[in-house]
Scaffold this motif. Structure first.
Motif, PDB file in Angstrom:
ATOM      1  N   GLY A 251      22.253  32.857  30.319  1.00 22.50           N
ATOM      2  CA  GLY A 251      21.845  31.554  30.844  1.00 22.50           C
ATOM      3  C   GLY A 251      21.602  31.582  32.339  1.00 22.50           C
ATOM      4  N   ASP A 252      22.472  32.273  33.066  1.00 21.64           N
ATOM      5  CA  ASP A 252      22.285  32.405  34.518  1.00 21.64           C
ATOM      6  C   ASP A 252      20.995  33.146  34.847  1.00 21.64           C
ATOM      7  OD1 ASP A 252      24.677  31.066  34.991  1.00 21.64           O
ATOM      8  OD2 ASP A 252      25.807  32.904  35.451  1.00 21.64           O
ATOM      9  N   VAL A 253      20.763  34.254  34.141  1.00 20.93           N
ATOM     10  CA  VAL A 253      19.557  35.046  34.389  1.00 20.93           C
ATOM     11  C   VAL A 253      18.314  34.236  34.022  1.00 20.93           C
ATOM     12  CG1 VAL A 253      18.269  37.116  33.694  1.00 20.93           C
ATOM     13  CG2 VAL A 253      20.735  37.269  34.133  1.00 20.93           C
ATOM     14  N   LEU A 254      18.364  33.533  32.892  1.00 21.59           N
ATOM     15  CA  LEU A 254      17.222  32.727  32.476  1.00 21.59           C
ATOM     16  C   LEU A 254      16.891  31.661  33.529  1.00 21.59           C
ATOM     17  CD1 LEU A 254      15.072  31.885  30.432  1.00 21.59           C
ATOM     18  CD2 LEU A 254      16.831  30.522  29.271  1.00 21.59           C
ATOM     19  N   ALA A 255      17.906  30.985  34.019  1.00 28.18           N
ATOM     20  CA  ALA A 255      17.672  29.965  35.057  1.00 28.18           C
ATOM     21  C   ALA A 255      17.062  30.596  36.308  1.00 28.18           C
ATOM     22  CB  ALA A 255      18.978  29.251  35.387  1.00 28.18           C
ATOM     23  N   ASP A 256      17.553  31.766  36.694  1.00 26.95           N
ATOM     24  CA  ASP A 256      16.997  32.452  37.863  1.00 26.95           C
ATOM     25  C   ASP A 256      15.547  32.866  37.623  1.00 26.95           C
ATOM     26  OD1 ASP A 256      19.324  32.191  39.351  1.00 26.95           O
ATOM     27  OD2 ASP A 256      20.069  34.188  38.853  1.00 26.95           O
ATOM     28  N   VAL A 257      15.244  33.357  36.422  1.00 29.08           N
ATOM     29  CA  VAL A 257      13.877  33.775  36.102  1.00 29.08           C
ATOM     30  C   VAL A 257      12.937  32.570  36.118  1.00 29.08           C
ATOM     31  CG1 VAL A 257      12.384  34.746  34.302  1.00 29.08           C
ATOM     32  CG2 VAL A 257      14.570  35.830  34.829  1.00 29.08           C
TER      33      VAL A 257
ATOM     34  N   LEU B  68       2.659  40.492  47.494  1.00 30.53           N
ATOM     35  CA  LEU B  68       3.857  39.707  47.214  1.00 30.53           C
ATOM     36  C   LEU B  68       3.777  39.127  45.812  1.00 30.53           C
ATOM     37  CD1 LEU B  68       6.488  38.232  47.913  1.00 30.53           C
ATOM     38  CD2 LEU B  68       5.075  36.468  49.011  1.00 30.53           C
ATOM     39  N   ILE B  69       2.613  38.628  45.431  1.00 32.93           N
ATOM     40  CA  ILE B  69       2.444  38.051  44.094  1.00 32.93           C
ATOM     41  C   ILE B  69       2.683  39.104  43.020  1.00 32.93           C
ATOM     42  CG2 ILE B  69       0.718  37.063  42.522  1.00 32.93           C
ATOM     43  CD1 ILE B  69      -0.312  35.482  44.989  1.00 32.93           C
ATOM     44  N   VAL B  70       2.183  40.312  43.220  1.00 30.10           N
ATOM     45  CA  VAL B  70       2.406  41.397  42.252  1.00 30.10           C
ATOM     46  C   VAL B  70       3.903  41.683  42.126  1.00 30.10           C
ATOM     47  CG1 VAL B  70       2.063  43.873  41.840  1.00 30.10           C
ATOM     48  CG2 VAL B  70       0.123  42.422  42.471  1.00 30.10           C
ATOM     49  N   ARG B  71       4.616  41.711  43.239  1.00 32.75           N
ATOM     50  CA  ARG B  71       6.064  41.963  43.196  1.00 32.75           C
ATOM     51  C   ARG B  71       6.799  40.831  42.478  1.00 32.75           C
ATOM     52  NH1 ARG B  71       4.700  44.255  48.355  1.00 32.75           N
ATOM     53  NH2 ARG B  71       5.268  46.467  48.389  1.00 32.75           N
ATOM     54  N   LEU B  72       6.383  39.598  42.741  1.00 25.84           N
ATOM     55  CA  LEU B  72       7.000  38.465  42.043  1.00 25.84           C
ATOM     56  C   LEU B  72       6.714  38.530  40.541  1.00 25.84           C
ATOM     57  CD1 LEU B  72       6.271  35.581  44.577  1.00 25.84           C
ATOM     58  CD2 LEU B  72       8.535  36.422  43.884  1.00 25.84           C
ATOM     59  N   GLU B  73       5.498  38.905  40.174  1.00 30.90           N
ATOM     60  CA  GLU B  73       5.167  39.059  38.751  1.00 30.90           C
ATOM     61  C   GLU B  73       6.062  40.112  38.101  1.00 30.90           C
ATOM     62  OE1 GLU B  73       0.389  37.938  38.915  1.00 30.90           O
ATOM     63  OE2 GLU B  73       1.021  40.029  39.160  1.00 30.90           O
ATOM     64  N   THR B  74       6.259  41.211  38.796  1.00 33.27           N
ATOM     65  CA  THR B  74       7.136  42.273  38.277  1.00 33.27           C
ATOM     66  C   THR B  74       8.566  41.761  38.119  1.00 33.27           C
ATOM     67  OG1 THR B  74       5.750  43.981  39.282  1.00 33.27           O
ATOM     68  CG2 THR B  74       8.011  44.600  38.712  1.00 33.27           C
TER      69      THR B  74
ATOM     70  N   ASP C  19       8.651  39.396  35.081  1.00 29.51           N
ATOM     71  CA  ASP C  19       8.566  40.156  33.831  1.00 29.51           C
ATOM     72  C   ASP C  19       9.863  40.901  33.536  1.00 29.51           C
ATOM     73  OD1 ASP C  19       5.967  39.270  33.526  1.00 29.51           O
ATOM     74  OD2 ASP C  19       5.039  41.154  34.201  1.00 29.51           O
ATOM     75  N   THR C  20      10.424  41.541  34.552  1.00 27.30           N
ATOM     76  CA  THR C  20      11.685  42.252  34.392  1.00 27.30           C
ATOM     77  C   THR C  20      12.803  41.289  34.016  1.00 27.30           C
ATOM     78  OG1 THR C  20      10.977  43.924  35.989  1.00 27.30           O
ATOM     79  CG2 THR C  20      13.344  43.760  35.558  1.00 27.30           C
ATOM     80  N   GLY C  21      12.805  40.121  34.652  1.00 27.34           N
ATOM     81  CA  GLY C  21      13.804  39.104  34.333  1.00 27.34           C
ATOM     82  C   GLY C  21      13.709  38.648  32.892  1.00 27.34           C
ATOM     83  N   HIS C  22      12.482  38.418  32.408  1.00 29.27           N
ATOM     84  CA  HIS C  22      12.312  38.018  31.008  1.00 29.27           C
ATOM     85  C   HIS C  22      12.801  39.111  30.065  1.00 29.27           C
ATOM     86  CE1 HIS C  22      10.550  34.062  31.249  1.00 29.27           C
ATOM     87  NE2 HIS C  22       9.684  34.477  32.162  1.00 29.27           N
ATOM     88  N   ASP C  23      12.525  40.368  30.406  1.00 26.32           N
ATOM     89  CA  ASP C  23      13.026  41.485  29.596  1.00 26.32           C
ATOM     90  C   ASP C  23      14.556  41.468  29.547  1.00 26.32           C
ATOM     91  OD1 ASP C  23      10.425  42.338  29.138  1.00 26.32           O
ATOM     92  OD2 ASP C  23      10.505  43.955  30.632  1.00 26.32           O
ATOM     93  N   LEU C  24      15.190  41.205  30.685  1.00 25.81           N
ATOM     94  CA  LEU C  24      16.648  41.147  30.733  1.00 25.81           C
ATOM     95  C   LEU C  24      17.178  39.991  29.892  1.00 25.81           C
ATOM     96  CD1 LEU C  24      19.350  42.191  31.736  1.00 25.81           C
ATOM     97  CD2 LEU C  24      18.955  40.921  33.881  1.00 25.81           C
ATOM     98  N   VAL C  25      16.516  38.838  29.925  1.00 23.79           N
ATOM     99  CA  VAL C  25      16.924  37.687  29.107  1.00 23.79           C
ATOM    100  C   VAL C  25      16.891  38.061  27.626  1.00 23.79           C
ATOM    101  CG1 VAL C  25      16.250  35.355  28.373  1.00 23.79           C
ATOM    102  CG2 VAL C  25      16.308  35.924  30.808  1.00 23.79           C
TER     103      VAL C  25
END
Length: 146
Positions: free
Chosen positions: A87-93, A112-118, A121-127
């Motif tokens: 839940g914490d990670v999802l809220a952060d993502v 910067l946008i490419v890094r934010l996209e990465t 995406d990584t956050g969603h994978d972790l969720v």
């Protein structure tokens, strides 16, 4: 430079060590009386803040690690913590998604946008992985489950 803070969480408002001068990390996280926060311009200052943030997190995690090792004796004992972390990670993502959309809308630096996209995406994978872990806490203890 002072800027308004539009973060998901309310930043820390007390120094790591009471009655001590604010560290650079605390200065960044502590709002002024009008609610603004310091933003850094130098890469070295940002690196120092990130280093301090990492050191502080590891220092605080030592207590949690000992507690987790003592209390989490079965798969089911892990479940609430894994669900909470997801839940914490999802809220952060989701917050980072909003930051990404704002960066795109304002046509900020493409790198910067490419890094934010990465990061998003990584956050969603972790969720997803944490959700799988939460499910595994139940299925690992269910007779006949695989």
């Amino acid at each position: 430079m002072r800027i308004p803070f539009f973060g998901r969480r309310k930043p820390t408002q007390t120094p790591a060590v009471p009655d001590s001068p604010l560290s650079l990390l605390d200065e960044v996280l502590t709002p002024t009386s009008n609610g603004e926060h310091m933003a850094l311009r130098g890469a070295d200052d940002i690196a120092a803040v990130l280093h301090e943030q990492t050191e502080r997190a590891y220092s605080e995690a030592i207590h949690e690690r000992a507690s987790a090792a003592r209390l989490n004796q079965t798969e089911l004992h892990l479940q609430p913590g894994v669900i909470n972390a997801r839940g914490d990670v999802l809220a952060d993502v989701l917050y980072l998604e909003a930051v990404l959309h704002g960066a795109r809308d304002r046509r900020l630096d493409p790198a910067l946008i490419v890094r934010l996209e990465t990061a998003v995406d990584t956050g969603h994978d972790l969720v997803v992985t944490l959700a799988e872990c939460a499910i595994a806490t139940a299925t690992a203890t269910t007779p006949g489950a695989s």
